[in-house]
Design a protein around this motif. Structure first.
Motif, short mmCIF file in Angstrom:
data_model
loop_
_atom_site.label_atom_id
_atom_site.label_comp_id
_atom_site.label_asym_id
_atom_site.label_seq_id
_atom_site.Cartn_x
_atom_site.Cartn_y
_atom_site.Cartn_z
N ASN A 304 -32.12 73.91 -17.18
CA ASN A 304 -31.97 74.70 -15.96
C ASN A 304 -32.40 73.89 -14.73
O ASN A 304 -33.11 74.37 -13.86
CB ASN A 304 -32.73 76.02 -16.05
N SER A 305 -31.95 72.66 -14.68
CA SER A 305 -32.05 71.81 -13.49
C SER A 305 -31.02 70.70 -13.64
O SER A 305 -30.54 70.42 -14.73
CB SER A 305 -33.46 71.23 -13.32
N ASP A 306 -30.68 70.07 -12.52
CA ASP A 306 -29.71 68.99 -12.54
C ASP A 306 -30.39 67.70 -12.97
O ASP A 306 -31.25 67.18 -12.26
CB ASP A 306 -29.09 68.83 -11.15
N LEU A 307 -30.02 67.19 -14.15
CA LEU A 307 -30.69 66.00 -14.69
C LEU A 307 -29.99 64.69 -14.34
O LEU A 307 -30.35 63.65 -14.84
CB LEU A 307 -30.79 66.12 -16.22
N GLY A 308 -28.99 64.76 -13.47
CA GLY A 308 -28.20 63.57 -13.19
C GLY A 308 -28.98 62.40 -12.66
O GLY A 308 -28.64 61.24 -12.91
N GLN A 309 -30.04 62.65 -11.89
CA GLN A 309 -30.79 61.56 -11.27
C GLN A 309 -32.14 61.33 -11.93
O GLN A 309 -32.91 60.49 -11.50
CB GLN A 309 -31.00 61.87 -9.78
N LEU A 310 -32.47 62.09 -12.98
CA LEU A 310 -33.78 61.99 -13.61
C LEU A 310 -33.64 61.31 -14.96
O LEU A 310 -33.64 61.95 -16.00
CB LEU A 310 -34.40 63.38 -13.76
N ARG A 311 -33.53 60.00 -14.98
CA ARG A 311 -33.21 59.29 -16.20
C ARG A 311 -34.41 59.10 -17.12
O ARG A 311 -34.26 58.93 -18.32
CB ARG A 311 -32.58 57.95 -15.87
N GLY A 312 -35.61 59.12 -16.58
CA GLY A 312 -36.80 58.97 -17.42
C GLY A 312 -36.74 57.72 -18.28
O GLY A 312 -36.46 56.62 -17.80
N THR A 313 -36.98 57.88 -19.58
CA THR A 313 -36.99 56.74 -20.49
C THR A 313 -35.59 56.16 -20.68
O THR A 313 -35.45 55.09 -21.27
CB THR A 313 -37.56 57.14 -21.86
#
Length: 338
Positions: A304-313
């Motif tokens: 329930n959020s846009d993960l396009g810019q949150l690449r993390g590991t």
């Protein structure tokens, strides 16, 4: 978290966004199998008695075939979701699917040109309704969901399921103040729930709400030889529908077919797993739906959020555009014992 105080579970309803398109293609091909129309029939013929289509500016709507709509090669331009006109449409309780065509501003490209655009799905949804004799949400329930006891609804026609996860994103992009937060709490959406308003520009393209467990089951029932969502003939059509050209979807190279995508997932040992499915995102949600024929395995991932810019590991691997790619690869490697 589904919201500030409720944990997310595999039974939490959540917007699946463009993963909704796989339901649409399954319905369209099933209607064709039933003899209601054909892949090479054109929009102008199929919707010649549809009031909403006939009142729209057809210079902006190509007279595409059903197959061109399914493969996103009709050439139709994408909607312009900016300014006051989209806001008025989202607030309109008398909304009708054909209203969306007022948000097209550019003329179409030549037929055969791949252009990932929501109006392709809207036109297919209108064809399904017009020839199927019922609203799209009712057709989904009758033809696809109830026979399998799968739980899903199509907004904005259906009501928002209780306990649905709230959408989160940068609120400044949705009429609120700057900062990450719950989009349903933005004051401008106090009279109309944001989730329902957003569905008026999503509908057939991205309007389904379901749960991770139901979406995984749906993908398995649709794509697996052991599934019963559609006939073997329709399943074969879907798996053979991919065009040769490679396109970019959700930031990664894929091949596109009848509203489904073929993707190659590279594992740590350099081997690949091929999947059928569809990504989705926007309006505070993100989704990924994959079926791997070689493993007879379906995976649904919802956020329930846009993960396009949150690449993390994922940042260590250039081919992983979003965390969903990392998660999917990890599941495959666990199944394969790597």
């Amino acid at each position: 978290m589904a919201n500030d105080s409720t944990p997310m579970t595999t039974a939490t309803p959540i917007g699946v966004k463009s993963s909704s398109k796989i339901f649409l293609s399954a319905l369209i091909l099933s209607q064709i199998e039933d003899g209601l129309y054909d892949l090479d029939d054109r929009v102008s013929a199929l919707l010649k008695t549809h009031r909403g289509y006939q009142s729209s500016d057809k210079s902006l709507i190509p007279d595409a075939t059903v197959e061109e709509l399914l493969t996103q090669t009709s050439g139709v331009a994408e909607l312009v979701i900016a300014g006051f006109k989209p806001f008025l449409l989202m607030m309109d309780s008398n909304w009708e699917p054909s209203d969306i065509f007022d948000l097209i501003q550019d003329p179409p490209n030549p037929p055969g040109t791949f252009k990932y655009a929501s109006p392709n799905s809207y036109l297919l949804g209108m064809i399904a309704e017009h020839l199927g004799g019922n609203r799209l949400n009712a057709l989904y329930q009758e033809k696809l969901l109830e026979p399998l006891s799968i739980q899903a609804v199509l907004l904005p026609r259906n009501e928002i399921p209780p306990g649905m996860a709230s959408p989160y994103d940068d609120r400044s992009g949705y009429g609120g103040s700057t900062g990450f937060g719950d989009l349903t709490q933005i004051p401008v959406w106090s009279k109309v729930t944001f989730i329902k308003a957003d569905a008026r520009i999503s509908w057939a393209s991205a309007g389904i709400v379901s749960t991770p467990e139901n979406m995984a089951r749906w993908a398995y029932e649709l794509f697996s030889p052991k599934g019963s969502a559609v006939s073997p003939e329709v399943r074969g059509q879907l798996s053979r529908s991919f065009r040769e050209a490679t396109i970019s979807l959700a930031g990664t190279p894929q091949k596109y077919g009848f509203h489904i995508a073929l993707k190659q997932h590279r594992l740590s040992d350099g081997s690949y797993v091929t999947t059928y499915g569809h990504p989705g995102g926007g309006g505070g949600y993100a989704s990924a739906l994959f079926y791997a024929p070689s493993l007879d395995l379906a995976i649904s991932i919802l956020a329930n959020s846009d993960l396009g810019q949150l690449r993390g590991t994922c940042a260590s691997r250039s081919e992983d555009a979003i965390p969903f790619d990392c998660i999917t690869r990890s599941v495959f490697e666990i199944v394969l014992g790597e």
